[in-house]
Scaffold this motif. Structure first.
Motif, short mmCIF file in Angstrom:
data_model
loop_
_atom_site.label_atom_id
_atom_site.label_comp_id
_atom_site.label_asym_id
_atom_site.label_seq_id
_atom_site.Cartn_x
_atom_site.Cartn_y
_atom_site.Cartn_z
N VAL A 1 -3.55 3.75 0.01
CA VAL A 1 -4.01 3.25 -1.41
C VAL A 1 -3.33 1.99 -1.62
O VAL A 1 -2.22 1.95 -1.66
CB VAL A 1 -4.03 4.34 -2.38
N GLU A 2 -4.05 0.61 -1.83
CA GLU A 2 -3.54 -0.22 -2.03
C GLU A 2 -2.96 -0.61 -3.73
O GLU A 2 -3.77 0.22 -4.56
CB GLU A 2 -4.53 -1.65 -2.02
N ASP A 3 -1.81 -0.98 -3.77
CA ASP A 3 -1.12 -1.37 -5.16
C ASP A 3 -1.82 -2.81 -5.49
O ASP A 3 -1.26 -3.86 -5.18
CB ASP A 3 0.08 -1.50 -5.03
N GLU A 4 -2.80 -2.55 -6.50
CA GLU A 4 -3.60 -3.84 -6.56
C GLU A 4 -2.98 -4.69 -7.44
O GLU A 4 -3.05 -6.13 -7.25
CB GLU A 4 -4.72 -3.57 -7.68
N VAL B 1 0.76 -1.24 -0.07
CA VAL B 1 0.13 -0.03 -0.01
C VAL B 1 0.83 1.20 -0.12
O VAL B 1 2.09 1.27 0.44
CB VAL B 1 -0.89 0.03 1.44
N THR B 2 0.31 2.44 -0.55
CA THR B 2 0.97 3.76 -0.37
C THR B 2 0.20 4.33 0.83
O THR B 2 -0.83 4.42 0.77
CB THR B 2 0.84 4.36 -1.71
N VAL B 3 0.97 5.06 1.65
CA VAL B 3 0.53 5.88 2.71
C VAL B 3 0.63 7.24 2.53
O VAL B 3 1.82 7.47 2.45
CB VAL B 3 0.81 5.14 3.96
N ILE B 4 -0.24 8.13 2.49
CA ILE B 4 -0.12 9.52 2.41
C ILE B 4 -0.26 10.13 3.86
O ILE B 4 -1.49 10.10 4.17
CB ILE B 4 -0.65 10.25 1.31
N ASN B 5 0.53 11.05 4.30
CA ASN B 5 0.21 11.40 5.69
C ASN B 5 -0.28 13.06 5.16
O ASN B 5 0.31 13.96 4.74
CB ASN B 5 1.72 11.92 6.28
N GLY C 1 1.91 16.01 4.03
CA GLY C 1 2.18 15.62 2.45
C GLY C 1 3.10 14.36 2.22
O GLY C 1 3.27 14.28 1.03
N ARG C 2 3.88 14.05 3.45
CA ARG C 2 4.79 12.83 2.94
C ARG C 2 4.07 11.75 2.66
O ARG C 2 2.85 11.39 2.88
CB ARG C 2 5.67 12.60 4.10
N GLU C 3 4.71 10.68 1.74
CA GLU C 3 4.21 9.68 1.05
C GLU C 3 5.03 8.35 1.08
O GLU C 3 6.36 8.62 0.75
CB GLU C 3 3.74 10.00 -0.37
N ILE C 4 4.69 7.08 1.46
CA ILE C 4 5.53 6.12 1.53
C ILE C 4 4.94 4.74 0.93
O ILE C 4 3.85 4.94 0.89
CB ILE C 4 6.16 5.73 2.89
N THR C 5 5.63 3.89 0.61
CA THR C 5 5.09 2.36 0.36
C THR C 5 5.82 1.55 1.38
O THR C 5 6.74 1.46 1.50
CB THR C 5 5.73 2.21 -1.17
#
Length: 293
Positions: A140-143, A91-95, A99-103
């Motif tokens: 948001v999941e990476d399907e 999954v992708t995680v957005i704070n 605004g930071r984003e990680i996988t």
């Protein structure tokens, strides 16, 4: 001289201690049974198109050496826990606060506290900028990647389908004797499967690669907190419950179609939202959860 003898004895004693066996991973695909997060029962399910907004927290320390999907627990890995997603999932995680984003790879069950949608390993939490307090996040999941993991890992749905026995088809003369008919009865026989290059069998040791420890900068987003207490297929029942509890009715779009949600709020602080969630659960609204919008 006495010091040298003492050091020698200490060295011998250290060498004679039994070595702790190394933890062996047992990586596999798993959905798992229902479990209790606080006072709320949650029900894991397979969902490859998962998206949600909610609160993320740092994972609490665990004494279990392996995660729910059998990976060796590592606080420096880009991993996390989720109440219901199939494991593992990427999954992708957005704070939304910074605004930071990680996988990350979700490989464990949790968080144990109701109203939390995601737990983060210490490394993932540090990179996302999550401290001791919960953070408002979008998940948001990476399907494609999540489906690939389900297809190749032991216990995954694709392996279970391929391992199912198939019946042999035979022709029988209708005028034959009873003995001939009995001998011609088809018996289930597993069909030999050629191992594909991308598939992992249950006998193969699996080691999932570590995801890169990196973050990307996006734009922060102003949000509000709500407590969603119930979903209805018709607006009428939702409006009646909202009138009783002082809530409001919101349209909600789910894989099952359009629903009508009852919400309380908005709340400016997480502690206010937690208090409202606690009241809703005490009133018997067991599906209540915190929504970030």
């Amino acid at each position: 001289m006495k010091k040298a003898v003492l050091l020698c004895c200490v060295g011998v004693a250290a060498c004679s201690r039994p070595q702790q066996p190394a933890v062996k991973p047992d990586v596999h695909y798993v959905v798992g049974p229902a479990w209790q997060a606080g006072a709320t029962w949650v029900y894991p399910r397979e969902d490859f198109s998962y998206q949600a907004r909610g609160l993320a927290v740092r994972q609490a320390a665990s004494t279990q050496p392996l995660t729910t999907d059998g990976e060796v627990r590592n606080p420096l890995s880009m991993t996390g826990s989720h109440p219901t997603l199939q494991l593992p999932a990427v999954v992708t995680v957005i704070n939304l606060d910074n605004g930071r984003e990680i996988t990350i790879r979700v490989n464990d069950r949790g968080p144990a506290e109701a109203g939390r949608v995601l737990g983060l390993s210490p490394k993932a939490a540090d990179l996302l900028g999550v401290g001791a307090e919960p953070a408002r996040v979008r998940v948001v999941e990476d399907e494609v990647t999540s489906r690939q993991l389900a297809e190749v890992l032991p216990g995954g749905p694709m392996l279970q389908i391929n391992a199912a026995p198939r019946e042999a088809v035979r022709q029988t003369d209708l005028g034959a004797s009873n003995a001939a008919l009995q001998n011609a009865t088809a018996s289930p026989q597993p069909e030999p499967q050629a191992a594909s290059t991308g598939q992992v069998t249950a006998q193969t040791a699996v080691q999932l690669p570590e995801l890169p420890a990196q973050w990307r900068q996006g734009q922060p987003e102003a949000t509000q907190l709500w407590v969603e207490t119930a979903d209805f297929t018709a607006r009428g029942p939702a409006a009646r419950l909202a009138a009783q509890d002082g809530g409001s009715v919101w349209p909600s779009f789910t894989p099952q179609g359009k629903m009508w949600a009852v919400r309380q709020g908005p709340f400016t602080t997480i502690s206010d939202a937690d208090a409202a969630l606690k009241r809703a659960l005490a009133d018997g609204l067991t599906g209540s959860h915190i929504v970030v919008e």
